[in-house]
Design a protein around this motif. Structure first.
Motif, short mmCIF file in Angstrom:
data_model
loop_
_atom_site.label_atom_id
_atom_site.label_comp_id
_atom_site.label_asym_id
_atom_site.label_seq_id
_atom_site.Cartn_x
_atom_site.Cartn_y
_atom_site.Cartn_z
N ARG A 1 0.84 -1.20 0.00
CA ARG A 1 0.00 0.00 0.00
C ARG A 1 0.87 1.25 0.00
O ARG A 1 0.37 2.36 -0.11
CB ARG A 1 -0.92 0.00 1.21
CG ARG A 1 -2.06 -1.01 1.07
CD ARG A 1 -2.83 -1.09 2.33
NE ARG A 1 -2.15 -2.04 3.19
CZ ARG A 1 -2.73 -2.84 4.04
NH1 ARG A 1 -4.00 -2.80 4.20
NH2 ARG A 1 -2.03 -3.69 4.77
N ASP A 2 2.18 1.09 0.13
CA ASP A 2 3.12 2.20 0.19
C ASP A 2 3.62 2.51 -1.22
O ASP A 2 4.55 1.88 -1.72
CB ASP A 2 4.29 1.83 1.11
CG ASP A 2 5.30 2.96 1.25
OD1 ASP A 2 5.17 3.99 0.57
OD2 ASP A 2 6.25 2.78 2.05
N ALA A 3 3.00 3.49 -1.86
CA ALA A 3 3.33 3.84 -3.25
C ALA A 3 4.73 4.43 -3.40
O ALA A 3 5.23 4.55 -4.51
CB ALA A 3 2.29 4.82 -3.79
N SER A 4 5.38 4.77 -2.30
CA SER A 4 6.72 5.37 -2.39
C SER A 4 7.82 4.31 -2.52
O SER A 4 8.97 4.66 -2.78
CB SER A 4 6.99 6.25 -1.16
OG SER A 4 7.13 5.45 0.00
N ARG A 5 7.49 3.04 -2.33
CA ARG A 5 8.53 2.00 -2.41
C ARG A 5 9.00 1.81 -3.84
O ARG A 5 8.20 1.69 -4.76
CB ARG A 5 8.01 0.67 -1.86
CG ARG A 5 7.82 0.72 -0.35
CD ARG A 5 7.60 -0.64 0.24
NE ARG A 5 8.87 -1.33 0.42
CZ ARG A 5 8.99 -2.44 1.13
NH1 ARG A 5 7.94 -3.01 1.68
NH2 ARG A 5 10.18 -3.01 1.27
N THR A 6 10.30 1.81 -4.01
CA THR A 6 10.91 1.58 -5.32
C THR A 6 11.99 0.52 -5.16
O THR A 6 12.44 0.23 -4.06
CB THR A 6 11.52 2.86 -5.90
OG1 THR A 6 12.50 3.35 -4.99
CG2 THR A 6 10.46 3.92 -6.15
N SER A 7 12.42 -0.02 -6.28
CA SER A 7 13.37 -1.12 -6.24
C SER A 7 14.68 -0.78 -6.95
O SER A 7 14.66 -0.30 -8.08
CB SER A 7 12.75 -2.34 -6.91
OG SER A 7 13.73 -3.33 -7.11
N PRO A 8 15.81 -1.11 -6.33
CA PRO A 8 17.08 -0.98 -7.02
C PRO A 8 17.40 -2.22 -7.86
O PRO A 8 18.37 -2.23 -8.61
CB PRO A 8 18.09 -0.84 -5.86
CG PRO A 8 17.47 -1.61 -4.74
CD PRO A 8 15.98 -1.43 -4.90
N TRP A 9 16.57 -3.28 -7.76
CA TRP A 9 16.81 -4.52 -8.49
C TRP A 9 15.93 -4.59 -9.74
O TRP A 9 14.79 -4.14 -9.74
CB TRP A 9 16.50 -5.74 -7.61
CG TRP A 9 17.42 -5.93 -6.46
CD1 TRP A 9 18.70 -6.41 -6.49
CD2 TRP A 9 17.16 -5.66 -5.08
NE1 TRP A 9 19.23 -6.45 -5.24
CE2 TRP A 9 18.30 -6.01 -4.34
CE3 TRP A 9 16.05 -5.17 -4.39
CZ2 TRP A 9 18.38 -5.88 -2.96
CZ3 TRP A 9 16.12 -5.04 -3.01
CH2 TRP A 9 17.29 -5.39 -2.32
N THR A 10 16.44 -5.21 -10.78
CA THR A 10 15.67 -5.34 -12.02
C THR A 10 14.61 -6.43 -11.94
O THR A 10 13.68 -6.43 -12.74
CB THR A 10 16.61 -5.64 -13.22
OG1 THR A 10 17.32 -6.84 -12.94
CG2 THR A 10 17.57 -4.50 -13.47
N ASN A 11 14.75 -7.35 -11.00
CA ASN A 11 13.78 -8.44 -10.89
C ASN A 11 12.79 -8.24 -9.74
O ASN A 11 12.19 -9.18 -9.25
CB ASN A 11 14.49 -9.79 -10.73
CG ASN A 11 15.19 -9.93 -9.39
OD1 ASN A 11 15.63 -8.96 -8.79
ND2 ASN A 11 15.31 -11.16 -8.93
#
Length: 171
Positions: A68-78
């Motif tokens: 539910r946290d729209a601010s989460r982003t990923s440094p991984w491509t998978n």
């Protein structure tokens, strides 16, 4: 899209003792089985608590984390964080060419897929443990009719149960 809930559980039906319980309580055979099934599908869907317990994406497959946290982003491509509902996630995965998705919990994510009638199969590894209290397979009231497809022993002490979800016949 074929959707399988793949979970390890104790003999008393618990998938964890508590929300932050690290999944190291199952034998190596279960971990190999989980790895093989999720790599074959190519994608594993889980909730943010499950992912946070793991701490990093599972290698060799796309990890989709519902949050539910729209601010989460990923440094991984998978690894993809998404607040999309289950049906939209599956449509997106199909557009990428996936034909199977593994839903790997936790209880809330399992319940979201079940509530929309999106689960085709449940594969449960029964571990020789009893927690007494803890987290169940689903977090809300779910009604599902199942048909046993397969029972097999895995290693010395594990049993793998495969159930097909029986859809009501319209009538």
């Amino acid at each position: 899209m074929d959707v399988t809930v793949l979970m390890a559980m104790t003999l008393d039906g618990k998938i964890a003792q508590h929300a932050d319980h690290f999944p190291d309580w199952t034998p190596p055979e279960d971990k190999r089985f989980f790895s093989e099934r999720t790599r074959r599908a190519g994608v594993v869907i889980m909730g943010s608590r499950t992912f946070d317990t793991l701490g990093k994406p599972l290698p060799g497959r796309l990890n989709v984390v519902m949050t539910r946290d729209a601010s989460r982003t990923s440094p991984w491509t998978n690894l993809l964080f998404t607040s999309d509902p289950p049906r939209r996630i599956l449509a997106w995965l199909e557009s990428l060419g996936y034909t199977e998705a593994i839903v790997a919990g936790g209880a809330l994510v399992n319940s979201l897929f079940a509530a929309e009638g999106l689960i085709d199969r449940l594969v449960v590894t029964i571990s020789p443990k009893i927690f007494g209290t803890g987290i169940s397979l689903f977090s809300s009231e779910i009604s599902m009719d199942l048909e046993l497809e397969d029972v097999r022993r895995l290693g010395r002490d594990l049993v793998v149960l495969t159930y097909k979800v029986v859809r009501p016949v319209p009538g």
